[in-house]
Write an enzyme that holds these catalytic residues in place. Sequence first.
Site: not given
Lengths: 809, 164
Positions: A240, A387-388, A763
């Site tokens: 990522q 996811r945040c 997110e």
Amino acid sequence: MKDEVTSREERIDNLKGMGCSRKRVEDARFTQGKGNYVDDIKLDGMIFGDFVRSPYAHARIKSIDTAAALEVPGVLAVLTAKDLEPLGLHWMPTLAGDKQMVLADGKVLFQGQEVAFVVAEDRFAAADGIEAVEVEYEELEVLVDPFKSLESDVVLREDTVDEAGKPVDGAHGPRKHHNHIFTWEAGDKDPTFEVIDNAEVVATESMYYHRTHPCPLETCGCVASMDKVNGKLTVWGTFQAPHAIRTVVSLITGIEEHNIRIISPDIGGGFGNKVGAYPGYICSAVASIVTGKPVKWIEDRMDNLMTTAFARDYHMTGRISATKEGKITGLHCHVTADHGGFDACADPTKFPAGFMNICTGSYDIPTAFLEVDGVYTNKAPGGVSYRCSFRVTEAVYFIERMIEVLAIELNMDAAELRRINFIKKEQFPYTAALGWEYDSGDYHTAWDKALKAVDYDGLRAEQAQRVEDFKAGKTRSLMGIGLSFFTEIVGAGPVKNCDILGLGMFDSCEIRIHPTGSAIARLGTISQGQGHATTFAQILASEIGLPADSITIEEGDTDTAPYGLGTYGSRSTPVAGAATAMAGRKIRAKAQMIAAYLLEVHDDDVEFDVDRFVVKGAPERFKTMKEIAFAAYNQAIPGIEPGLEAVSYYDPPNMTYPFGAYVCVMDIDVDTGVADIRRFYALDDCGTRINPMVIEGQVHGGLTEALAVALGQEIAYDDMGNVKTGTLMDFFLPTAWEVPNYETDYTVTPSPHHPIGAKGVGESPHVGGVPCFSNAIQDAFRPFGNRHTNMPHDHWRIWKTANELGLHG
Amino acid sequence: MSKKQHYKITVNGKEEEFLAEPRELLIYTLRERLNITGPHIGCETSHCGACTVTIDGKSVKSCTMFVAQADGKDITTIEGIGGPDDLHPLQNAFKEHHGLQCGYCTPGMITRATKLLEENPNPTEEDIRFGMAGNICRCTGYQNIVKSIMAAAAEMNAAKEAAE
């Protein structure tokens, strides 16, 4: 000329720029099975590596015997820590300032830890080789509970104590105990305690935000290829943050950075799992250097769930104070953070608990204090942002639960309690008690819109009737109304306070306009399903007036893309999206000079209009961007270099603060514990909207991951440190059958400091969704005395709650 | 390691003959031996459906089938469903209705959906949610996948009616 008969609206439509639901350019290859994921990469002579993993959560390694494994047909080599030690690679630095064993150095600290790396001609031979490696372990006392770990005499990490056995300082200051990693504080302790201790109303609650895992459908993996002729190491992998990986690889191997090429091909979902550096990457690179062949390493699902990148695992205790009328006066939060065997949190380095200090939420809370204690246990390392943005799910869950508990304490409606405490529109930019400066917001408008959309008062009336019916024995189903209002903090971040291992968290975009009026733009980020190739082209289309369909977006190859810190924490649009706009504006500035020259007027006498520069006051005199591009390459213009290119490195002045209002309605069967989601309404404000279709898709996906976490998804351990949820049989991933249809809605409050006003959205639905689902469950039981129960709310736990409240007769 | 055996399978209309260990999983035969990389590996326990292919008319998760079990069978993967010149309506519908994000589940998802629509050309939303429950998607929340399959069904039915 064709342009002259095309209306301005048609010209705008033709660009497919900002605000339109452009179909995704990625989809052709994905729908035809032509994606190029890391496991699809096949190189000549490629071999495979896989790990011998520890069956024990805490053990000393007495011996490792690789002789039999080396006799297995197809096995080429077996690496252990002893082989890596001369290279200084048996340990590696983590993103959190700690270090982590690459291969077990004398002991293991969690089940599944990497002990040896078997390299073989194919995956099946590697598996045979793993079976043949003989490791003798001496089991040690296992600590899976962080509270017990902080009281135990057992020293988990020998590098945490001096020769006398006294704790030595960690990366973030003094240790309170040898298994303690750090204490991190924000806000003012004494004033906060004074306010809370003297308040009219105080609500106290402890909650455990359980350990879970991002579990993208594609696991982590890489292919490392050392070209000994040219001295260049190329690594394809599920990264990522490819540029950061390159720098880290260079720092720890000593290979010069220009001789390392990191390529992130298509990535099958990331959700935070693919931010960190894992032993598999190091071992593959070393194995390639040793064997001279390309080495592929791909996790299987058990490896993935057991070892790389857990999320959450926060034990949170809160105190919130208010006046009798419900005006919040103070907030205190203490967290005991379970980090497992190594502190490998993927946070900006100065923030060992991420942005947990956004835990005052969307409310105007005058004083607050946060303290986080990080602890070692015998569990896998990680602590990633699933996811945040960094620890924001934990923060939002905490405050949105505390609000509900305070509402119970005040005997007040939780929607109204939120409303009277929201930060007001005119207070922005708003500096919160824990330090952040919220850029913009209009919470009341969003909240009112959401409550009206679901007919909140009607729902409450229906719920009251249901409770009556239940008490009268007419139904066995309860109704829960889940509320949440969240404020995220995303777009890390300003270099002045955000870095990862010293690398400032700016991002970048480089644009080249081709002579015939098409373009390529390269970014420092990398899409994992977000659709960057579609949406970043839309930003550029609006900025430079060339159709999005004529713009290629490329990311993920460190040899070609400009340096950037990658994609996670909803930072792509806030940071790289800003860089894209700024680079586009540089293009436009040069185009303006070219246009003025071609039109034989002064630079200031032309202005940009959709896809062209026109002479002010004479719209019939213009040069299209396409014409300007061609001129940039074929005309000698005095004082202007040929070509049309630009690069922007964007250091954001602040984070962005997306927000949203969610409402969930559930029917809960008291006797089976089954929660049926009847309705879910999600209003998101992510500032300026780039592609509504993509935004809606992100919201659907984030809410579904929120549903998973709230209703069943967890990484659970037994007392011996065995992972109980290591396959998809036990680890809950919702299917189409369990997931409802979502209603999406929006308001638009642009970010004042972002070039296009965008805030990021990927997110938000996860951050806001988890407390909303959880609150719905808790709300159903509120009339029967429930204050708080811990997630995940699977059927068994819901049934248990009902049972404990005496609802089973 | 066990002795290699001779196998013959048909993949996307093409006959393939090779020697392989019987324990080789079909997904590896497809991906590594035959370079058919559309079907993906997500779990190797039959839960996620990323490896879904069609074998003799049935949806099968190829990660838990030995190549020996596939001997003599007729296999269709996403590559055999449609390409640049002959897109299947489902492939088009997934793009039109944003039925995918990272794309990793998509080949298995579409392959499964072709069978679902063959078995039930007029599915309700519930039929689709039930019929697709063996294929996991981590990105989309399924709403747009359901929408895509509905749209493809409508398009295929309209085309069929027009042809009749």
